[in-house]
Design an enzyme around this catalytic site. Sequence first.
Site, PDB file in Angstrom:
ATOM      1  N   ILE A  31       0.777  -1.229   0.140  1.00 38.98           N
ATOM      2  CA  ILE A  31       0.112  -0.048  -0.155  1.00 38.98           C
ATOM      3  C   ILE A  31       0.833   1.338  -0.103  1.00 38.98           C
ATOM      4  O   ILE A  31       0.502   2.305  -0.512  1.00 38.98           O
ATOM      5  CB  ILE A  31      -0.989   0.291   1.238  1.00 38.98           C
ATOM      6  CG1 ILE A  31      -2.109   0.936   0.988  1.00 38.98           C
ATOM      7  CG2 ILE A  31      -0.130   0.445   2.338  1.00 38.98           C
ATOM      8  CD1 ILE A  31      -3.407   0.712   2.021  1.00 38.98           C
ATOM      9  N   ASN A  87      11.665  -8.801   6.850  1.00 40.41           N
ATOM     10  CA  ASN A  87      12.003  -8.101   7.958  1.00 40.41           C
ATOM     11  C   ASN A  87      11.517  -8.818   9.500  1.00 40.41           C
ATOM     12  O   ASN A  87      10.433  -9.452   9.270  1.00 40.41           O
ATOM     13  CB  ASN A  87      11.381  -6.737   8.157  1.00 40.41           C
ATOM     14  CG  ASN A  87      11.993  -5.920   7.069  1.00 40.41           C
ATOM     15  OD1 ASN A  87      13.061  -5.761   7.060  1.00 40.41           O
ATOM     16  ND2 ASN A  87      10.801  -5.015   6.521  1.00 40.41           N
ATOM     17  N   GLY A  93      12.942  -4.268  11.691  1.00 45.92           N
ATOM     18  CA  GLY A  93      11.753  -3.457  11.111  1.00 45.92           C
ATOM     19  C   GLY A  93      10.701  -4.111  10.973  1.00 45.92           C
ATOM     20  O   GLY A  93       9.911  -3.357   9.910  1.00 45.92           O
ATOM     21  N   GLN A  94      10.323  -5.089  11.412  1.00 44.30           N
ATOM     22  CA  GLN A  94       9.022  -5.637  11.011  1.00 44.30           C
ATOM     23  C   GLN A  94       7.707  -4.989  11.435  1.00 44.30           C
ATOM     24  O   GLN A  94       7.942  -4.844  13.040  1.00 44.30           O
ATOM     25  CB  GLN A  94       8.698  -7.171  11.451  1.00 44.30           C
ATOM     26  CG  GLN A  94       7.592  -7.718  11.189  1.00 44.30           C
ATOM     27  CD  GLN A  94       7.799  -9.320  11.385  1.00 44.30           C
ATOM     28  OE1 GLN A  94       8.433  -9.744  12.318  1.00 44.30           O
ATOM     29  NE2 GLN A  94       6.476 -10.018  10.916  1.00 44.30           N
ATOM     30  N   HIS A 100       5.920 -11.970   5.699  1.00 45.40           N
ATOM     31  CA  HIS A 100       5.768 -11.473   4.418  1.00 45.40           C
ATOM     32  C   HIS A 100       6.989 -11.046   3.786  1.00 45.40           C
ATOM     33  O   HIS A 100       7.926 -10.803   4.354  1.00 45.40           O
ATOM     34  CB  HIS A 100       4.927 -10.103   4.296  1.00 45.40           C
ATOM     35  CG  HIS A 100       5.308  -9.188   5.269  1.00 45.40           C
ATOM     36  ND1 HIS A 100       5.121  -9.343   6.649  1.00 45.40           N
ATOM     37  CD2 HIS A 100       5.912  -8.017   5.244  1.00 45.40           C
ATOM     38  CE1 HIS A 100       5.765  -8.238   7.254  1.00 45.40           C
ATOM     39  NE2 HIS A 100       6.190  -7.356   6.222  1.00 45.40           N
ATOM     40  N   LEU A 101       7.138 -11.532   2.476  1.00 45.98           N
ATOM     41  CA  LEU A 101       8.486 -11.435   1.691  1.00 45.98           C
ATOM     42  C   LEU A 101       8.168 -10.292   0.713  1.00 45.98           C
ATOM     43  O   LEU A 101       6.994 -10.264  -0.017  1.00 45.98           O
ATOM     44  CB  LEU A 101       8.657 -12.691   0.585  1.00 45.98           C
ATOM     45  CG  LEU A 101       9.456 -12.570  -0.395  1.00 45.98           C
ATOM     46  CD1 LEU A 101      10.973 -12.507   0.102  1.00 45.98           C
ATOM     47  CD2 LEU A 101       9.719 -13.884  -1.176  1.00 45.98           C
TER      48      LEU A 101
HETATM   49  P1  AMP Z   1       7.325  -4.797   7.343  1.00 50.31           P
HETATM   50  O1  AMP Z   1       7.755  -3.552   7.912  1.00 50.31           O
HETATM   51  O2  AMP Z   1       8.204  -5.644   6.809  1.00 50.31           O
HETATM   52  O3  AMP Z   1       6.398  -5.440   8.460  1.00 50.31           O
HETATM   53  O4  AMP Z   1       6.473  -4.301   6.161  1.00 50.31           O
HETATM   54  C1  AMP Z   1       4.783  -4.179   6.115  1.00 50.31           C
HETATM   55  C2  AMP Z   1       4.464  -3.808   4.932  1.00 50.31           C
HETATM   56  O5  AMP Z   1       3.053  -3.722   4.870  1.00 50.31           O
HETATM   57  C3  AMP Z   1       4.729  -2.247   4.688  1.00 50.31           C
HETATM   58  O6  AMP Z   1       5.717  -2.030   3.644  1.00 50.31           O
HETATM   59  C4  AMP Z   1       3.472  -1.488   4.556  1.00 50.31           C
HETATM   60  O7  AMP Z   1       3.498  -0.489   3.545  1.00 50.31           O
HETATM   61  C5  AMP Z   1       2.568  -2.694   4.107  1.00 50.31           C
HETATM   62  N1  AMP Z   1       1.091  -2.568   4.330  1.00 50.31           N
HETATM   63  C6  AMP Z   1       0.833  -2.328   5.516  1.00 50.31           C
HETATM   64  N2  AMP Z   1      -0.757  -2.210   5.372  1.00 50.31           N
HETATM   65  C7  AMP Z   1      -0.945  -2.702   4.078  1.00 50.31           C
HETATM   66  C8  AMP Z   1      -2.267  -2.918   3.410  1.00 50.31           C
HETATM   67  N3  AMP Z   1      -3.606  -2.760   3.887  1.00 50.31           N
HETATM   68  N4  AMP Z   1      -2.246  -3.324   1.992  1.00 50.31           N
HETATM   69  C9  AMP Z   1      -0.851  -3.522   1.501  1.00 50.31           C
HETATM   70  N5  AMP Z   1       0.378  -3.487   2.513  1.00 50.31           N
HETATM   71  C10 AMP Z   1       0.123  -2.953   3.526  1.00 50.31           C
END
Ligand code: AMP
Length: 114
Positions: A31, A87, A93-94, A100-101
């Site tokens: 997003i 992450n 930084g998660q 998720h990849l």
């Molecule tokens: P991380 O920091 O590795 O946990 O990455 C989480 C990712 O999820 C970030 O890049 C966000 O931009 C993404 N994200 C959060 N909410 C959504 C959503 N509703 N749809 C798509 N991506 C999302």
Amino acid sequence: MKDCLFCKIIRKEIPAEIVAENENCLAFKDIDPKAPVHILIIPKEHLGSTLDFSDENISLLAEMGLMSNSVSRELGLNAGGYRWVINTGKDGGQAVDHLHLHLLGGRQMTWPPG
Ligand code: AMP
């Protein structure tokens, strides 16, 4: 998991731009993209992070990789290359606690990552 954001995307309770789906994995556009192409590939089974990998579910990592390969091919990333990021935890930084990849491409990546 009931309150997990990505589980809600899997159940189609909240919208996402899905680019690939099969029995065990889902791929959708991030997003808040950090590159011209930024796709998240997730297992449908709720794993909190890489810390939840076990002998029973490690095959999901291979399935995520295969889905990423198919998406990167479809989106034209393979000629130039791309970056995978996972992450894990606070220091990693998660932000979303569903494994998720990140598939990032379409620009020159820098090293080391932040
Ligand atoms: P991380 O920091 O590795 O946990 O990455 C989480 C990712 O999820 C970030 O890049 C966000 O931009 C993404 N994200 C959060 N909410 C959504 C959503 N509703 N749809 C798509 N991506 C999302």
